[in-house]
Design a protein around this motif. Structure first.
Motif, PDB file in Angstrom:
ATOM      1  N   TRP A   1      13.232 -10.005  -1.498  1.00 10.83           N
ATOM      2  CA  TRP A   1      12.959  -8.584  -1.673  1.00 10.83           C
ATOM      3  C   TRP A   1      11.759  -8.363  -2.587  1.00 10.83           C
ATOM      4  O   TRP A   1      11.518  -9.120  -3.506  1.00 10.83           O
ATOM      5  N   ASN A   2      11.041  -7.272  -2.334  1.00 12.50           N
ATOM      6  CA  ASN A   2       9.981  -6.784  -3.215  1.00 12.50           C
ATOM      7  C   ASN A   2      10.374  -5.389  -3.672  1.00 12.50           C
ATOM      8  O   ASN A   2      11.084  -4.674  -2.953  1.00 12.50           O
ATOM      9  N   ALA A   3       9.903  -4.997  -4.834  1.00 14.26           N
ATOM     10  CA  ALA A   3      10.151  -3.641  -5.321  1.00 14.26           C
ATOM     11  C   ALA A   3       9.011  -3.236  -6.244  1.00 14.26           C
ATOM     12  O   ALA A   3       8.357  -4.084  -6.856  1.00 14.26           O
ATOM     13  N   TYR A   4       8.801  -1.925  -6.340  1.00  9.45           N
ATOM     14  CA  TYR A   4       7.752  -1.376  -7.200  1.00  9.45           C
ATOM     15  C   TYR A   4       8.262  -0.082  -7.813  1.00  9.45           C
ATOM     16  O   TYR A   4       8.836   0.770  -7.125  1.00  9.45           O
ATOM     17  N   ASP A   5       8.064   0.063  -9.116  1.00 10.75           N
ATOM     18  CA  ASP A   5       8.446   1.285  -9.814  1.00 10.75           C
ATOM     19  C   ASP A   5       7.179   2.051 -10.161  1.00 10.75           C
ATOM     20  O   ASP A   5       6.365   1.580 -10.973  1.00 10.75           O
ATOM     21  N   PRO A   6       6.969   3.231  -9.570  1.00  6.93           N
ATOM     22  CA  PRO A   6       5.738   3.976  -9.816  1.00  6.93           C
ATOM     23  C   PRO A   6       5.625   4.556 -11.225  1.00  6.93           C
ATOM     24  O   PRO A   6       4.527   4.835 -11.692  1.00  6.93           O
ATOM     25  N   ILE A   7       6.736   4.707 -11.918  1.00  8.35           N
ATOM     26  CA  ILE A   7       6.671   5.260 -13.276  1.00  8.35           C
ATOM     27  C   ILE A   7       6.147   4.217 -14.256  1.00  8.35           C
ATOM     28  O   ILE A   7       5.228   4.482 -15.028  1.00  8.35           O
ATOM     29  N   THR A   8       6.736   3.034 -14.242  1.00  4.98           N
ATOM     30  CA  THR A   8       6.319   1.987 -15.185  1.00  4.98           C
ATOM     31  C   THR A   8       5.211   1.102 -14.617  1.00  4.98           C
ATOM     32  O   THR A   8       4.614   0.329 -15.350  1.00  4.98           O
ATOM     33  N   ARG A   9       4.991   1.209 -13.301  1.00  6.18           N
ATOM     34  CA  ARG A   9       4.014   0.370 -12.585  1.00  6.18           C
ATOM     35  C   ARG A   9       4.359  -1.118 -12.684  1.00  6.18           C
ATOM     36  O   ARG A   9       3.477  -1.960 -12.757  1.00  6.18           O
TER      37      ARG A   9
ATOM     38  N   GLU B   1       8.411  -9.376  -6.996  1.00  7.94           N
ATOM     39  CA  GLU B   1       8.071  -9.875  -5.667  1.00  7.94           C
ATOM     40  C   GLU B   1       8.885 -11.115  -5.339  1.00  7.94           C
ATOM     41  O   GLU B   1       9.127 -11.951  -6.201  1.00  7.94           O
ATOM     42  N   HIS B   2       9.280 -11.211  -4.083  1.00  2.95           N
ATOM     43  CA  HIS B   2      10.011 -12.366  -3.563  1.00  2.95           C
ATOM     44  C   HIS B   2      11.238 -12.692  -4.421  1.00  2.95           C
ATOM     45  O   HIS B   2      11.425 -13.819  -4.850  1.00  2.95           O
ATOM     46  N   ALA B   3      12.045 -11.672  -4.661  1.00  4.44           N
ATOM     47  CA  ALA B   3      13.246 -11.824  -5.485  1.00  4.44           C
ATOM     48  C   ALA B   3      14.477 -11.963  -4.589  1.00  4.44           C
ATOM     49  O   ALA B   3      14.525 -11.411  -3.490  1.00  4.44           O
ATOM     50  N   SER B   4      15.454 -12.684  -5.092  1.00  6.84           N
ATOM     51  CA  SER B   4      16.743 -12.752  -4.397  1.00  6.84           C
ATOM     52  C   SER B   4      17.450 -11.411  -4.587  1.00  6.84           C
ATOM     53  O   SER B   4      17.040 -10.576  -5.405  1.00  6.84           O
ATOM     54  N   ALA B   5      18.536 -11.207  -3.868  1.00  5.26           N
ATOM     55  CA  ALA B   5      19.291  -9.965  -4.000  1.00  5.26           C
ATOM     56  C   ALA B   5      19.825  -9.792  -5.424  1.00  5.26           C
ATOM     57  O   ALA B   5      19.800  -8.691  -5.983  1.00  5.26           O
ATOM     58  N   ASP B   6      20.288 -10.886  -6.034  1.00 10.27           N
ATOM     59  CA  ASP B   6      20.788 -10.809  -7.413  1.00 10.27           C
ATOM     60  C   ASP B   6      19.675 -10.487  -8.399  1.00 10.27           C
ATOM     61  O   ASP B   6      19.860  -9.690  -9.322  1.00 10.27           O
ATOM     62  N   GLU B   7      18.505 -11.113  -8.232  1.00  7.95           N
ATOM     63  CA  GLU B   7      17.371 -10.827  -9.111  1.00  7.95           C
ATOM     64  C   GLU B   7      16.942  -9.369  -8.979  1.00  7.95           C
ATOM     65  O   GLU B   7      16.652  -8.704  -9.977  1.00  7.95           O
ATOM     66  N   LEU B   8      16.916  -8.866  -7.743  1.00  2.51           N
ATOM     67  CA  LEU B   8      16.536  -7.475  -7.522  1.00  2.51           C
ATOM     68  C   LEU B   8      17.529  -6.520  -8.164  1.00  2.51           C
ATOM     69  O   LEU B   8      17.142  -5.559  -8.826  1.00  2.51           O
ATOM     70  N   ARG B   9      18.798  -6.791  -8.002  1.00  2.00           N
ATOM     71  CA  ARG B   9      19.840  -5.942  -8.586  1.00  2.00           C
ATOM     72  C   ARG B   9      19.706  -5.894 -10.110  1.00  2.00           C
ATOM     73  O   ARG B   9      19.759  -4.824 -10.725  1.00  2.00           O
ATOM     74  N   THR B  10      19.499  -7.040 -10.727  1.00  2.00           N
ATOM     75  CA  THR B  10      19.332  -7.098 -12.183  1.00  2.00           C
ATOM     76  C   THR B  10      18.083  -6.337 -12.609  1.00  2.00           C
ATOM     77  O   THR B  10      18.098  -5.590 -13.585  1.00  2.00           O
ATOM     78  N   TRP B  11      16.989  -6.521 -11.876  1.00  2.00           N
ATOM     79  CA  TRP B  11      15.728  -5.833 -12.179  1.00  2.00           C
ATOM     80  C   TRP B  11      15.914  -4.322 -12.124  1.00  2.00           C
ATOM     81  O   TRP B  11      15.462  -3.597 -13.010  1.00  2.00           O
ATOM     82  N   LEU B  12      16.597  -3.837 -11.081  1.00  2.00           N
ATOM     83  CA  LEU B  12      16.832  -2.398 -10.952  1.00  2.00           C
ATOM     84  C   LEU B  12      17.720  -1.853 -12.070  1.00  2.00           C
ATOM     85  O   LEU B  12      17.471  -0.769 -12.595  1.00  2.00           O
TER      86      LEU B  12
ATOM     87  N   LEU C   1       0.831  -1.200   0.000  1.00  2.00           N
ATOM     88  CA  LEU C   1       0.000   0.000   0.000  1.00  2.00           C
ATOM     89  C   LEU C   1       0.870   1.256   0.000  1.00  2.00           C
ATOM     90  O   LEU C   1       0.634   2.179  -0.788  1.00  2.00           O
ATOM     91  N   LEU C   2       1.871   1.290   0.850  1.00  2.00           N
ATOM     92  CA  LEU C   2       2.774   2.436   0.879  1.00  2.00           C
ATOM     93  C   LEU C   2       3.487   2.637  -0.453  1.00  2.00           C
ATOM     94  O   LEU C   2       3.659   3.759  -0.917  1.00  2.00           O
ATOM     95  N   ALA C   3       3.889   1.549  -1.070  1.00  2.00           N
ATOM     96  CA  ALA C   3       4.587   1.637  -2.356  1.00  2.00           C
ATOM     97  C   ALA C   3       3.718   2.292  -3.412  1.00  2.00           C
ATOM     98  O   ALA C   3       4.201   3.024  -4.269  1.00  2.00           O
TER      99      ALA C   3
ATOM    100  N   VAL D   1      11.834  -0.223  -2.572  1.00  2.00           N
ATOM    101  CA  VAL D   1      12.353  -1.567  -2.331  1.00  2.00           C
ATOM    102  C   VAL D   1      12.187  -1.876  -0.846  1.00  2.00           C
ATOM    103  O   VAL D   1      12.478  -1.040   0.000  1.00  2.00           O
ATOM    104  N   TRP D   2      11.710  -3.083  -0.547  1.00  2.00           N
ATOM    105  CA  TRP D   2      11.604  -3.499   0.846  1.00  2.00           C
ATOM    106  C   TRP D   2      11.856  -4.988   0.978  1.00  2.00           C
ATOM    107  O   TRP D   2      11.669  -5.738   0.052  1.00  2.00           O
TER     108      TRP D   2
END
Length: 81
Positions: A51-59, A63-74, A27-29, A39-40
């Motif tokens: 980790w979970n993350a949300y980009d408000p620009i692209t929407r 969800e439930h990503a490893s640190a490597d998956e999150l880094r690649t996604w970012l 909700l906060l995201a 990112v949280w």
């Protein structure tokens, strides 16, 4: 909310407190007015940090990503814009 092509892991049954915490973070995201990705950390077990993350620009969310998956996604999110 769009979900990226990243794998979405089905979390094991979790306590109501964890589910409420995850709901609150989502909700906060979506309510924040910043254009920066949010990112949280979500932990399914003490041995594994996810980790979970949300980009408000692209929407797009991950969800439930490893640190490597999150880094690649970012990184891909950065170069996509």
């Amino acid at each position: 909310m769009n979900t990226s092509y990243w794998p979405i892991h089905n979390p094991r049954s979790s306590s109501p407190v964890r589910r409420l915490g995850a709901f609150w973070q989502n909700l906060l995201a979506h309510l924040e007015t910043t254009t920066e990705p949010r990112v949280w950390k979500v932990s399914e077990s003490p041995e594994q940090t996810l980790w979970n993350a949300y980009d408000p620009i692209t929407r797009i969310a991950i969800e439930h990503a490893s640190a490597d998956e999150l880094r690649t996604w970012l990184e891909e999110l950065h170069y996509r814009n």
